[in-house]
Enzyme design. Structure first.
Site, PDB file in Angstrom:
ATOM      1  N   ASN A   1       9.026  -6.836   3.678  1.00 57.98           N
ATOM      2  CA  ASN A   1       8.874  -5.668   2.826  1.00 57.98           C
ATOM      3  C   ASN A   1      10.061  -4.747   3.076  1.00 57.98           C
ATOM      4  O   ASN A   1      10.632  -4.732   4.153  1.00 57.98           O
ATOM      5  CB  ASN A   1       7.543  -4.965   3.168  1.00 57.98           C
ATOM      6  CG  ASN A   1       7.386  -3.609   2.524  1.00 57.98           C
ATOM      7  OD1 ASN A   1       7.122  -2.627   3.217  1.00 57.98           O
ATOM      8  ND2 ASN A   1       7.548  -3.520   1.231  1.00 57.98           N
TER       9      ASN A   1
ATOM     10  N   CYS B   1       3.197   3.339   9.218  1.00 59.14           N
ATOM     11  CA  CYS B   1       3.361   4.671   8.640  1.00 59.14           C
ATOM     12  C   CYS B   1       3.953   5.633   9.671  1.00 59.14           C
ATOM     13  O   CYS B   1       3.436   5.749  10.785  1.00 59.14           O
ATOM     14  CB  CYS B   1       2.029   5.205   8.140  1.00 59.14           C
ATOM     15  SG  CYS B   1       2.148   6.843   7.383  1.00 59.14           S
TER      16      CYS B   1
ATOM     17  N   PRO C   1       0.844  -1.199   0.000  1.00 61.25           N
ATOM     18  CA  PRO C   1       0.000   0.000   0.000  1.00 61.25           C
ATOM     19  C   PRO C   1       0.878   1.248   0.000  1.00 61.25           C
ATOM     20  O   PRO C   1       1.795   1.360   0.812  1.00 61.25           O
ATOM     21  CB  PRO C   1      -0.801  -0.134   1.308  1.00 61.25           C
ATOM     22  CG  PRO C   1       0.035  -1.023   2.178  1.00 61.25           C
ATOM     23  CD  PRO C   1       0.769  -1.943   1.264  1.00 61.25           C
ATOM     24  N   MET C   2       0.604   2.180  -0.925  1.00 63.35           N
ATOM     25  CA  MET C   2       1.413   3.395  -1.036  1.00 63.35           C
ATOM     26  C   MET C   2       0.502   4.582  -1.303  1.00 63.35           C
ATOM     27  O   MET C   2      -0.248   4.590  -2.289  1.00 63.35           O
ATOM     28  CB  MET C   2       2.448   3.250  -2.165  1.00 63.35           C
ATOM     29  CG  MET C   2       3.509   2.201  -1.891  1.00 63.35           C
ATOM     30  SD  MET C   2       4.611   1.914  -3.304  1.00 63.35           S
ATOM     31  CE  MET C   2       3.568   0.877  -4.340  1.00 63.35           C
TER      32      MET C   2
ATOM     33  N   ARG D   1       7.891   0.497  -3.966  1.00 65.10           N
ATOM     34  CA  ARG D   1       8.188   1.496  -4.997  1.00 65.10           C
ATOM     35  C   ARG D   1       8.600   0.898  -6.330  1.00 65.10           C
ATOM     36  O   ARG D   1       8.253   1.424  -7.387  1.00 65.10           O
ATOM     37  CB  ARG D   1       9.265   2.454  -4.480  1.00 65.10           C
ATOM     38  CG  ARG D   1       8.736   3.498  -3.511  1.00 65.10           C
ATOM     39  CD  ARG D   1       9.865   4.286  -2.869  1.00 65.10           C
ATOM     40  NE  ARG D   1      10.589   3.485  -1.886  1.00 65.10           N
ATOM     41  CZ  ARG D   1      11.722   3.864  -1.305  1.00 65.10           C
ATOM     42  NH1 ARG D   1      12.274   5.021  -1.643  1.00 65.10           N
ATOM     43  NH2 ARG D   1      12.313   3.097  -0.408  1.00 65.10           N
TER      44      ARG D   1
END
Length: 346
Positions: free
Chosen positions: A223, A112, A28-29, A246
């Site tokens: 990750n 985050c 998720p980005m 990314r």
């Protein structure tokens, strides 16, 4: 019927849902893994698990229209919703809504590092309060039948990467969470920006490998900084799954090799041009719905990375996709600037 009632009905009747295969997933980005990117990703891989951007409980409970935050195209499955929040009741309500909308998994963001989410007790700061995360996981699991997972870091600030991470995992696992995706870096909430937190703290893959060895009964994914399918294969010798961020966005052709590498099936796209053409009907449909061309095609700018004509493709879309009335002709013209030579996904 309310969202929650719908979710309850699904929970009582949906007994045929296949187990999710998380071998490879796209992280998720924020601003990147939008519904348009995810639909494009499906022209490259049928099997990779896709994640939404983080969506906060406040956005779901109080935002309008709800489709702005939860809407997706059916082609995106398997698809997980990443939630941001810390209130167990609100997270449970949002998880039930997500299930009613048809998501395949709900993932809690405990990684985050931004100041904004910290101020709302969202993200990596929750690693300092594993009991709160455990309560949230328990509430969500009681509300839904689809999996509840957690994405976290190996620690924050001055936490001990061994003792504190072990305590966090054990506490949350005791609440019923059996799947953790671990970003193999600490998050420094004091002194580093969110961007710096993606690069400056050193990667510690061996710590995640030891985590899996210590908890063989749990599903442990890794990750952070993984850029090739070969690197993914190396990680899968130690953990259950790999999540790529990314690189999967900036070099989306990477995804074209995922199905063959990890799921034993050829991917849907024989070439970059084939993927672009397969995405064309989706672009047309979204334009009819009122979406702007550049909001859709920005996710394709890296498709021809390193290929002859790739820069011309990017430039044409960048310079023309935002103009009033930009339509499929702009996309077609950009595609024509790239010689079509590929015959197979690599």
């Amino acid at each position: 019927m309310t969202d929650k009632a719908t979710a309850t009905t699904r929970m009582d009747t949906d007994t045929t849902r296949p187990a999710l295969d998380r071998t490879f997933s796209v992280a998720p980005m924020m601003d990147w893994t939008t519904r348009d990117y995810r639909a494009f990703a499906r022209t490259l891989t049928r099997h990779a698990l896709l994640y939404t951007e983080m969506v906060t409980t406040g956005a779901i409970l109080h935002g309008s229209p709800r489709a702005r935050f939860l809407g997706f195209d059916g082609v995106e499955h398997p698809l997980a919703l990443q939630l941001g929040g810390s209130d167990a009741g609100e997270l449970a309500e949002c998880a039930a809504i997500a299930e009613a909308w048809g998501y395949d998994e709900v993932n809690l963001n405990v990684g985050c590092p931004s100041d904004r989410v910290q101020n709302n007790l969202i993200g990596a700061c929750l690693m300092a309060n594993p009991e709160r995360v455990a309560a949230a996981v328990l509430a969500m699991r009681e509300a839904i039948a689809i999996p509840v997972t957690v994405k976290c870091r190996i620690g924050i600030d001055d936490q001990d990467e061994d003792a504190d991470l072990a305590r966090f995992i054990a506490t949350v696992a005791d609440a019923g969470c059996d799947t953790f995706i671990v970003h193999a870096r600490k998050a420094w909430l004091r002194g580093l920006s969110p961007k710096e937190n993606r690069d400056i703290p050193p990667l510690n893959y061996p710590r995640v490998h030891r985590l899996k060895a210590s908890y063989p009964e749990l599903q442990i994914g890794i990750n952070g900084g993984i850029k090739t399918l070969d690197a993914c294969r190396e990680q899968l010798e130690h953990v259950d799954s790999v999540m790529v961020g990314r690189e999967a966005y900036q070099n989306p052709w990477l995804l074209a090799g995922v199905d063959a590498a990890f799921y034993g099936e050829p991917g849907p796209a024989a070439s970059r041009h084939a993927a672009a053409r397969a995405f064309r009907p989706y672009i047309a449909r979204r334009l009819e719905e009122g979406a702007k061309l550049n909001h859709i095609t920005r996710h394709l700018l890296g498709l021809f990375q390193g290929q002859p004509g790739g820069r011309r493709f990017r430039r044409h879309l960048s310079e023309n996709g935002h103009l009033d009335g930009a339509c499929l002709r702009v996309f077609d013209d950009a595609l024509s600037l790239v010689p079509e030579r590929e015959t197979a996904a690599v």
